[in-house]
Design a protein around this motif. Structure first.
Motif, PDB file in Angstrom:
ATOM      1  N   GLU A   1     -25.236 -66.597 -37.319  1.00  0.00           N
ATOM      2  CA  GLU A   1     -25.907 -67.556 -36.460  1.00  0.00           C
ATOM      3  C   GLU A   1     -24.919 -68.645 -36.299  1.00  0.00           C
ATOM      4  O   GLU A   1     -25.110 -69.274 -35.060  1.00  0.00           O
TER       5      GLU A   1
ATOM      6  N   GLY B   1     -32.081 -71.669 -32.869  1.00  0.00           N
ATOM      7  CA  GLY B   1     -33.563 -72.077 -33.314  1.00  0.00           C
ATOM      8  C   GLY B   1     -34.395 -71.418 -32.288  1.00  0.00           C
ATOM      9  O   GLY B   1     -35.459 -70.761 -32.480  1.00  0.00           O
TER      10      GLY B   1
ATOM     11  N   LEU C   1     -34.379 -67.577 -32.282  1.00  0.00           N
ATOM     12  CA  LEU C   1     -35.045 -66.948 -33.351  1.00  0.00           C
ATOM     13  C   LEU C   1     -36.696 -67.151 -33.039  1.00  0.00           C
ATOM     14  O   LEU C   1     -37.370 -66.178 -33.246  1.00  0.00           O
ATOM     15  N   GLU C   2     -36.916 -68.338 -32.642  1.00  0.00           N
ATOM     16  CA  GLU C   2     -38.347 -68.393 -32.233  1.00  0.00           C
ATOM     17  C   GLU C   2     -38.961 -67.627 -31.145  1.00  0.00           C
ATOM     18  O   GLU C   2     -40.000 -66.999 -31.423  1.00  0.00           O
TER      19      GLU C   2
ATOM     20  N   VAL D   1     -38.688 -64.675 -35.684  1.00  0.00           N
ATOM     21  CA  VAL D   1     -38.003 -64.212 -36.837  1.00  0.00           C
ATOM     22  C   VAL D   1     -37.408 -65.234 -37.495  1.00  0.00           C
ATOM     23  O   VAL D   1     -37.185 -66.562 -36.631  1.00  0.00           O
ATOM     24  N   ASP D   2     -37.149 -65.096 -38.789  1.00  0.00           N
ATOM     25  CA  ASP D   2     -36.746 -66.517 -39.403  1.00  0.00           C
ATOM     26  C   ASP D   2     -34.991 -66.466 -39.340  1.00  0.00           C
ATOM     27  O   ASP D   2     -34.645 -67.224 -39.398  1.00  0.00           O
ATOM     28  N   GLU D   3     -34.471 -65.240 -39.169  1.00  0.00           N
ATOM     29  CA  GLU D   3     -33.113 -65.134 -39.294  1.00  0.00           C
ATOM     30  C   GLU D   3     -32.566 -64.050 -38.458  1.00  0.00           C
ATOM     31  O   GLU D   3     -33.375 -63.153 -38.222  1.00  0.00           O
TER      32      GLU D   3
END
Length: 130
Positions: A101, A112, A115-116, A120-122
């Motif tokens: 990242e 951010g 991912l959004e 997903v979170d990562e």
């Protein structure tokens, strides 16, 4: 550009090797000698270098292109992990995920938001076996 993890690993390993040789660190405390053997570091370094080059060459860095690069580096790291007997431990796993990242952010990509949009979170989680 951010410092590649493998450069940090090599530095810590060299520092610990010197401390062991000087008698200021026991071999039991020299974790880097176990966690970052040279062949493992070289294999990870190759995967990360290819990823960095791919990300920096994206013009424009579309979501599809970025996710393709992330998928390729994670799959490459999966292969390294398997080649070394599932060598990637919790600390290394977290560092690698963060580094993937960080490379994106360093290239000007809003991680951010990326991912959004993907839900997903990562970045590494979708393909990660390590």
């Amino acid at each position: 550009m951010i410092e590649r993890l493998t450069h940090q690993w090599r530095r810590v390993t060299a520092e610990q090797e010197a401390a062991v040789a000087a008698g200021t660190l026991s071999t039991d405390e020299a974790y880097a000698l176990t966690f970052f053997p040279p062949a493992f570091v070289a294999a990870v370094d190759g995967a990360l270098e290819a990823y960095e080059q791919e990300i920096t060459s994206l013009d424009p860095p579309t979501d599809e292109a970025v996710w393709g690069a992330v998928e390729r580096v994670v799959i490459a790291l999966n292969g390294v992990d398997m080649d070394f007997g599932q060598h990637i431990e919790t600390m290394t796993r977290e560092e690698l995920s963060e580094y993937i990242e960080d490379v994106l952010a360093d290239a000007g990509i809003d991680v951010g938001a990326l991912l959004e949009r993907r839900g997903v979170d990562e970045a590494a989680g979708e393909w990660r076996d390590w």
